[in-house]
Design a protein around this motif. Structure first.
Motif, PDB file in Angstrom:
ATOM      1  N   GLU A 170      27.577  50.864  47.716  1.00 42.75           N
ATOM      2  CA  GLU A 170      28.280  49.581  47.860  1.00 42.75           C
ATOM      3  C   GLU A 170      27.882  48.947  49.199  1.00 42.75           C
ATOM      4  O   GLU A 170      27.915  49.614  50.239  1.00 42.75           O
ATOM      5  CB  GLU A 170      29.788  49.803  47.809  1.00 42.75           C
ATOM      6  CG  GLU A 170      30.602  48.541  47.694  1.00 42.75           C
ATOM      7  CD  GLU A 170      30.423  47.837  46.359  1.00 42.75           C
ATOM      8  OE1 GLU A 170      30.317  46.595  46.373  1.00 42.75           O
ATOM      9  OE2 GLU A 170      30.393  48.512  45.309  1.00 42.75           O
ATOM     10  N   ASP A 172      28.163  47.499  52.422  1.00 44.52           N
ATOM     11  CA  ASP A 172      29.229  47.334  53.408  1.00 44.52           C
ATOM     12  C   ASP A 172      29.051  46.069  54.246  1.00 44.52           C
ATOM     13  O   ASP A 172      30.029  45.483  54.723  1.00 44.52           O
ATOM     14  CB  ASP A 172      29.341  48.565  54.314  1.00 44.52           C
ATOM     15  CG  ASP A 172      28.020  48.971  54.946  1.00 44.52           C
ATOM     16  OD1 ASP A 172      26.999  48.304  54.688  1.00 44.52           O
ATOM     17  OD2 ASP A 172      28.007  49.962  55.699  1.00 44.52           O
ATOM     18  N   GLU A 198      38.677  47.712  49.088  1.00 46.32           N
ATOM     19  CA  GLU A 198      37.867  48.914  49.310  1.00 46.32           C
ATOM     20  C   GLU A 198      38.091  49.932  48.198  1.00 46.32           C
ATOM     21  O   GLU A 198      37.144  50.478  47.632  1.00 46.32           O
ATOM     22  CB  GLU A 198      38.224  49.548  50.661  1.00 46.32           C
ATOM     23  CG  GLU A 198      37.478  48.994  51.834  1.00 46.32           C
ATOM     24  CD  GLU A 198      37.750  49.805  53.101  1.00 46.32           C
ATOM     25  OE1 GLU A 198      38.713  50.598  53.103  1.00 46.32           O
ATOM     26  OE2 GLU A 198      37.013  49.642  54.074  1.00 46.32           O
ATOM     27  N   TRP A 232      29.337  53.871  50.877  1.00 41.65           N
ATOM     28  CA  TRP A 232      29.033  52.589  51.507  1.00 41.65           C
ATOM     29  C   TRP A 232      27.676  52.661  52.185  1.00 41.65           C
ATOM     30  O   TRP A 232      27.237  53.722  52.631  1.00 41.65           O
ATOM     31  CB  TRP A 232      30.087  52.235  52.551  1.00 41.65           C
ATOM     32  CG  TRP A 232      31.441  51.954  51.999  1.00 41.65           C
ATOM     33  CD1 TRP A 232      32.480  52.834  51.881  1.00 41.65           C
ATOM     34  CD2 TRP A 232      31.917  50.713  51.474  1.00 41.65           C
ATOM     35  NE1 TRP A 232      33.571  52.216  51.315  1.00 41.65           N
ATOM     36  CE2 TRP A 232      33.252  50.907  51.052  1.00 41.65           C
ATOM     37  CE3 TRP A 232      31.343  49.444  51.312  1.00 41.65           C
ATOM     38  CZ2 TRP A 232      34.013  49.897  50.493  1.00 41.65           C
ATOM     39  CZ3 TRP A 232      32.111  48.427  50.760  1.00 41.65           C
ATOM     40  CH2 TRP A 232      33.430  48.658  50.351  1.00 41.65           C
TER      41      TRP A 232
END
Length: 282
Positions: A170, A172, A198, A232
């Motif tokens: 993902e 960040d 989140e 992340w």
């Protein structure tokens, strides 16, 4: 928020993207090399041994004299219509000495066709490279949820009792940019929004991976370990570290942007940098 809005949010939060398995059939493989004679035969034999999961496929090998230029190779590929093309970086050029690109042949194959292209280590650059199996396969994406075809190819190549890593990274940096905007909106509690967003961003790929295990088990295809890697990151180094940490035999990822006109920037950079890792580019 009205009561109707609350019910709608609860309903949507309960939705899950569920994996739908579709078997990948590889009947014809086209291997393209710039080697000749015994060298070409050795490279082909090494590659076929590595891809034991498709040992039943029909293989055609194009050596250096079988295609004159990029256009000729493109025409051969169109004529043969393989299910998989196998080649390596900097085909027919000595630019492998300067590892900053894939070379014009691979650029054309990955951009102008919809065929899966397996990029092997260049035999001129790494003549002693050897891996005997695809026991550790990693499917890598920055949006894994719902990408059934990407997973299907990983399932196709992982060996029984091997490990299939399902990696979702993902971004960040994008998350922080949006949180910066949200932080400027007085109507939104930034701390609550950060925590909830989140959690949601990481929950969706984890739920999707869980469904992959369920579906493969139900259909009798779960003959290997299924390992989720949800984290992340955004830098190229984050991706490289993830791949090297798990000693991956084969990496599988998408290469094209959504408009299909160019290679995905991060995918291209990985394909250029990871020169000793076979990469299946979809």
């Amino acid at each position: 928020m009205t009561l109707v809005d609350q019910f709608e949010s609860v309903f949507r939060s309960a939705e899950r993207s569920r994996y739908a398995f579709s078997a990948i059939d590889v009947k014809k493989v086209l291997l393209v090399t710039d080697l000749e004679g015994a060298e070409a035969e050795r490279f082909a034999a090494k590659t076929r041994a590595f891809l034991a999961e498709i040992e039943g496929a029909s293989w055609t090998v194009l050596t250096n004299d079988d295609y004159g230029d990029v256009a000729a190779l493109r025409a051969k590929v169109t004529e043969m219509a393989p299910d998989l093309v196998v080649s390596y970086r900097n085909l027919r050029y000595t630019t492998w000495r300067w590892p900053y690109s894939l070379g014009v042949y691979l650029n054309v194959l990955t951009r102008e066709t919809d065929l899966p292209v397996l990029v092997m280590p260049n035999p001129h650059e790494l003549p002693d490279w050897q891996r005997d199996t695809t026991s550790a396969v990693m499917v890598l994406a920055d949006h894994l949820t719902g990408d059934d075809r990407l997973v299907d190819w990983g399932v196709r190549f992982v060996r029984p009792e091997g490990k299939l890593y399902l990696a979702h990274v993902e971004d960040d940096a994008v998350f922080e940019r949006y949180m910066g905007v949200i932080g400027k909106l007085p109507s939104i509690d930034t701390d609550v929004a950060r925590e909830d967003i989140e959690a949601r961003l990481l929950k969706e790929p984890r739920d999707y991976v869980e469904s992959i295990g369920e579906v493969l088990a139900e259909q009798g295809h779960l003959t290997h370990a299924l390992i989720p890697l949800v984290r992340w990151g955004h830098r190229l180094a984050d991706y490289v570290a993830l791949i090297e940490e798990h000693d991956v035999d084969l990496l599988v990822f998408h290469t094209k942007e959504e408009d299909d006109l160019a290679l995905h920037g991060k995918a291209y950079s990985l394909a250029v940098r990871l020169r000793d890792v076979p990469i299946l580019m979809l």
